[in-house]
Write a protein that holds these residues in place. Structure first.
Motif, PDB file in Angstrom:
ATOM      1  N   SER A  18       1.004  -1.277   0.075  1.00  0.00           N
ATOM      2  CA  SER A  18      -0.012   0.050  -0.047  1.00  0.00           C
ATOM      3  C   SER A  18       0.729   1.165   0.047  1.00  0.00           C
ATOM      4  CB  SER A  18      -0.887  -0.043   1.257  1.00  0.00           C
ATOM      5  OG  SER A  18      -0.137  -0.087   2.326  1.00  0.00           O
ATOM      6  N   ALA A  19       0.400   2.397  -0.399  1.00  0.00           N
ATOM      7  CA  ALA A  19       1.093   3.607  -0.428  1.00  0.00           C
ATOM      8  C   ALA A  19       1.315   3.734   0.996  1.00  0.00           C
ATOM      9  CB  ALA A  19       0.136   4.734  -1.268  1.00  0.00           C
ATOM     10  N   GLY A  20       2.527   4.931   0.957  1.00  0.00           N
ATOM     11  CA  GLY A  20       2.831   5.331   2.270  1.00  0.00           C
ATOM     12  C   GLY A  20       2.196   6.616   2.617  1.00  0.00           C
ATOM     13  N   ILE A  21       2.107   6.880   3.834  1.00  0.00           N
ATOM     14  CA  ILE A  21       1.671   8.219   4.337  1.00  0.00           C
ATOM     15  C   ILE A  21       2.535   8.873   5.430  1.00  0.00           C
ATOM     16  CG2 ILE A  21      -0.766   7.074   4.374  1.00  0.00           C
ATOM     17  CD1 ILE A  21      -0.493   6.836   7.433  1.00  0.00           C
ATOM     18  N   LYS A  22       2.081  10.292   5.343  1.00  0.00           N
ATOM     19  CA  LYS A  22       2.726  11.163   6.159  1.00  0.00           C
ATOM     20  C   LYS A  22       2.069  11.293   7.594  1.00  0.00           C
ATOM     21  CE  LYS A  22       5.157  13.847   2.894  1.00  0.00           C
ATOM     22  NZ  LYS A  22       5.253  15.304   2.296  1.00  0.00           N
ATOM     23  N   VAL A  23       2.647  11.499   8.684  1.00  0.00           N
ATOM     24  CA  VAL A  23       2.066  11.479  10.062  1.00  0.00           C
ATOM     25  C   VAL A  23       2.763  12.896  10.629  1.00  0.00           C
ATOM     26  CG1 VAL A  23       1.882   8.986  10.473  1.00  0.00           C
ATOM     27  CG2 VAL A  23       4.103  10.015  11.029  1.00  0.00           C
ATOM     28  N   PRO A  24       1.978  13.470  11.386  1.00  0.00           N
ATOM     29  CA  PRO A  24       2.202  15.011  11.750  1.00  0.00           C
ATOM     30  C   PRO A  24       3.480  14.913  12.923  1.00  0.00           C
ATOM     31  CG  PRO A  24      -0.034  13.995  12.798  1.00  0.00           C
ATOM     32  CD  PRO A  24       0.570  13.205  11.833  1.00  0.00           C
ATOM     33  N   ASP A  25       3.485  13.824  13.732  1.00  0.00           N
ATOM     34  CA  ASP A  25       4.496  13.715  14.900  1.00  0.00           C
ATOM     35  C   ASP A  25       4.590  12.281  15.298  1.00  0.00           C
ATOM     36  OD1 ASP A  25       2.397  12.869  16.521  1.00  0.00           O
ATOM     37  OD2 ASP A  25       1.693  15.123  16.522  1.00  0.00           O
ATOM     38  N   VAL A  26       5.671  12.266  16.250  1.00  0.00           N
ATOM     39  CA  VAL A  26       6.145  10.931  16.751  1.00  0.00           C
ATOM     40  C   VAL A  26       5.135  10.073  17.235  1.00  0.00           C
ATOM     41  CG1 VAL A  26       7.936   9.996  18.202  1.00  0.00           C
ATOM     42  CG2 VAL A  26       8.452  11.564  16.694  1.00  0.00           C
ATOM     43  N   ALA A  27       4.198  10.832  17.998  1.00  0.00           N
ATOM     44  CA  ALA A  27       3.043  10.099  18.928  1.00  0.00           C
ATOM     45  C   ALA A  27       2.196   9.437  17.831  1.00  0.00           C
ATOM     46  CB  ALA A  27       2.228  11.083  19.850  1.00  0.00           C
ATOM     47  N   ALA A  28       1.952  10.078  16.560  1.00  0.00           N
ATOM     48  CA  ALA A  28       1.094   9.507  15.722  1.00  0.00           C
ATOM     49  C   ALA A  28       1.732   8.317  14.821  1.00  0.00           C
ATOM     50  CB  ALA A  28       0.746  10.410  14.588  1.00  0.00           C
ATOM     51  N   LEU A  29       2.989   8.419  14.765  1.00  0.00           N
ATOM     52  CA  LEU A  29       3.557   7.365  14.182  1.00  0.00           C
ATOM     53  C   LEU A  29       3.543   6.190  14.953  1.00  0.00           C
ATOM     54  CD1 LEU A  29       5.790   6.014  12.168  1.00  0.00           C
ATOM     55  CD2 LEU A  29       7.574   7.130  13.180  1.00  0.00           C
ATOM     56  N   ASP A  59       1.473   5.537  17.285  1.00  0.00           N
ATOM     57  CA  ASP A  59       0.349   4.839  17.521  1.00  0.00           C
ATOM     58  C   ASP A  59      -0.212   4.170  16.147  1.00  0.00           C
ATOM     59  OD1 ASP A  59      -2.799   4.941  18.466  1.00  0.00           O
ATOM     60  OD2 ASP A  59      -2.853   5.868  16.503  1.00  0.00           O
ATOM     61  N   LYS A  60       0.399   4.477  15.060  1.00  0.00           N
ATOM     62  CA  LYS A  60       0.036   3.772  13.739  1.00  0.00           C
ATOM     63  C   LYS A  60       0.760   2.230  13.765  1.00  0.00           C
ATOM     64  CE  LYS A  60      -1.645   7.296  10.783  1.00  0.00           C
ATOM     65  NZ  LYS A  60      -3.181   6.683  10.519  1.00  0.00           N
ATOM     66  N   LEU A  61       2.068   2.415  14.153  1.00  0.00           N
ATOM     67  CA  LEU A  61       2.921   1.290  14.192  1.00  0.00           C
ATOM     68  C   LEU A  61       2.265   0.375  15.027  1.00  0.00           C
ATOM     69  CD1 LEU A  61       6.313   2.710  14.079  1.00  0.00           C
ATOM     70  CD2 LEU A  61       5.380   1.372  12.406  1.00  0.00           C
ATOM     71  N   LYS A  62       1.579   0.798  16.342  1.00  0.00           N
ATOM     72  CA  LYS A  62       1.101  -0.027  17.309  1.00  0.00           C
ATOM     73  C   LYS A  62       0.029  -0.623  17.089  1.00  0.00           C
ATOM     74  CE  LYS A  62       0.658  -0.445  22.449  1.00  0.00           C
ATOM     75  NZ  LYS A  62       0.620   0.443  23.591  1.00  0.00           N
ATOM     76  N   ASN A  63      -1.046   0.186  16.697  1.00  0.00           N
ATOM     77  CA  ASN A  63      -2.535  -0.228  16.447  1.00  0.00           C
ATOM     78  C   ASN A  63      -2.796  -0.720  14.931  1.00  0.00           C
ATOM     79  OD1 ASN A  63      -3.125   0.420  19.293  1.00  0.00           O
ATOM     80  ND2 ASN A  63      -3.105   2.608  18.624  1.00  0.00           N
ATOM     81  N   GLU A  64      -2.196  -0.270  13.913  1.00  0.00           N
ATOM     82  CA  GLU A  64      -2.511  -0.674  12.670  1.00  0.00           C
ATOM     83  C   GLU A  64      -1.541  -1.731  12.229  1.00  0.00           C
ATOM     84  OE1 GLU A  64      -2.947   2.516   9.978  1.00  0.00           O
ATOM     85  OE2 GLU A  64      -4.167   3.984  11.477  1.00  0.00           O
ATOM     86  N   ALA A  65      -0.280  -1.406  12.180  1.00  0.00           N
ATOM     87  CA  ALA A  65       0.607  -2.067  11.676  1.00  0.00           C
ATOM     88  C   ALA A  65       0.954  -3.402  12.535  1.00  0.00           C
ATOM     89  CB  ALA A  65       1.937  -1.282  11.210  1.00  0.00           C
ATOM     90  N   LYS A  66       0.668  -3.163  13.906  1.00  0.00           N
ATOM     91  CA  LYS A  66       1.284  -4.223  14.892  1.00  0.00           C
ATOM     92  C   LYS A  66       2.298  -4.810  14.887  1.00  0.00           C
ATOM     93  CE  LYS A  66      -3.787  -5.388  15.020  1.00  0.00           C
ATOM     94  NZ  LYS A  66      -4.173  -4.346  16.352  1.00  0.00           N
ATOM     95  N   VAL A  67       3.331  -3.849  14.659  1.00  0.00           N
ATOM     96  CA  VAL A  67       4.698  -4.353  14.641  1.00  0.00           C
ATOM     97  C   VAL A  67       5.314  -4.038  15.873  1.00  0.00           C
ATOM     98  CG1 VAL A  67       5.078  -4.233  12.220  1.00  0.00           C
ATOM     99  CG2 VAL A  67       5.618  -2.183  13.710  1.00  0.00           C
ATOM    100  N   ILE A  68       4.865  -3.281  17.032  1.00  0.00           N
ATOM    101  CA  ILE A  68       5.329  -2.955  18.212  1.00  0.00           C
ATOM    102  C   ILE A  68       4.173  -3.226  19.314  1.00  0.00           C
ATOM    103  CG2 ILE A  68       7.154  -1.333  17.551  1.00  0.00           C
ATOM    104  CD1 ILE A  68       5.501   1.075  18.265  1.00  0.00           C
TER     105      ILE A  68
END
Length: 249
Positions: free
Chosen positions: A227-238, A240-249
């Motif tokens: 899928s295409a990459g996305i930009k996030v506004p800050d580290v907290a959002a990054l 959050d996405k790694l934890k809850n969407e990608a589930k890699v952490i």
């Protein structure tokens, strides 16, 4: 000293591989086939050893279907003196190929065996190591430089931390990496000469080897589309996405 080189017929590296509609494997119908690039490097290195006067004979070996003769003719056009084909329609797995090569080693008694470090179709990176174990011989994998003299091979190999230099007593097994050399361009006169060189054909049973597969491929599927990459506004959002969407952490 004889040098034996194993070469494999694979789908050409420029071809986009497609999976069969029934997911039983890769579609090779009407697809360009060529020599595995790592094996081409192995043949080139063996021919260079002969040109230096270190080797007296280079023998190319392939295991597989009858069309592998084309790959062996290419090896002889590069400079191999003769070739051996182990003709079989069975899907060969690394252990079976290692056993066939061991049987041919017993027959030919080479001072050095060179293989590509892996094939670009299955990426197993196992045959050279298995052959060394079966033959109980020293091995050097991922070779980026090979020097042979006085009954020894000094091999520079690529490892995670950089380079490692090994000294092997001959006979030995070496597997080649990309940086070892650049294979020469095969000229038309050499292609014509290769047609007249000796090519012996055996069956696995002639060598007393059982090549029955021990692993069954259940299903082959293409990797999911990225899928295409996305930009996030800050580290907290990054995070959050790694934890809850990608589930890699």
């Amino acid at each position: 000293m004889k040098v034996m080189v194993a070469v494999k017929r694979v789908v050409d590296y420029n071809v986009k591989v497609r999976v069969k509609s029934d997911n039983t494997g890769v579609d090779i119908a009407n697809v360009k086939m060529s020599m595995n690039p790592f094996d081409e490097i192995a043949i080139e290195e063996a021919v260079r050893l002969k040109e230096k006067g270190v080797a007296t004979e280079v023998i190319a070996v392939s295991c597989g279907v009858t069309q592998c003769q084309e790959t062996l003719r290419t090896a002889m056009a590069i400079g191999a003196d003769r070739a051996i084909l182990v003709d079989t329609t069975v899907e060969l797995q690394p252990l079976a190929v290692a056993k066939l090569l061991k049987a041919l080693m017993d027959k030919e008694q080479p001072g050095l065996v060179i293989l590509g470090k892996q094939a670009i179709d299955d990426d197993c990176n196992q045959t050279g190591q298995m052959l060394a174990a079966l033959a109980d011989l020293p091995q050097a994998t991922f070779a980026s430089k090979v020097e042979v003299s006085d009954g020894k091979a000094v091999v520079t190999r690529e490892v995670d931390g950089g380079l490692e230099v090994l000294s092997l007593g001959l006979p030995a097994i070496i597997t080649t990496d990309l940086r070892l050399n650049e294979p020469r361009y095969v000229t038309l006169p050499n292609i014509m000469k290769a047609k007249k060189k000796q090519l012996d054909i055996y069956k696995p049973e002639d060598l007393g080897v059982d090549v029955s597969p021990h692993i069954k491929t259940i299903k082959v599927v293409e990797p999911p589309k990225r899928s295409a990459g996305i930009k996030v506004p800050d580290v907290a959002a990054l995070v959050d996405k790694l934890k809850n969407e990608a589930k890699v952490i």
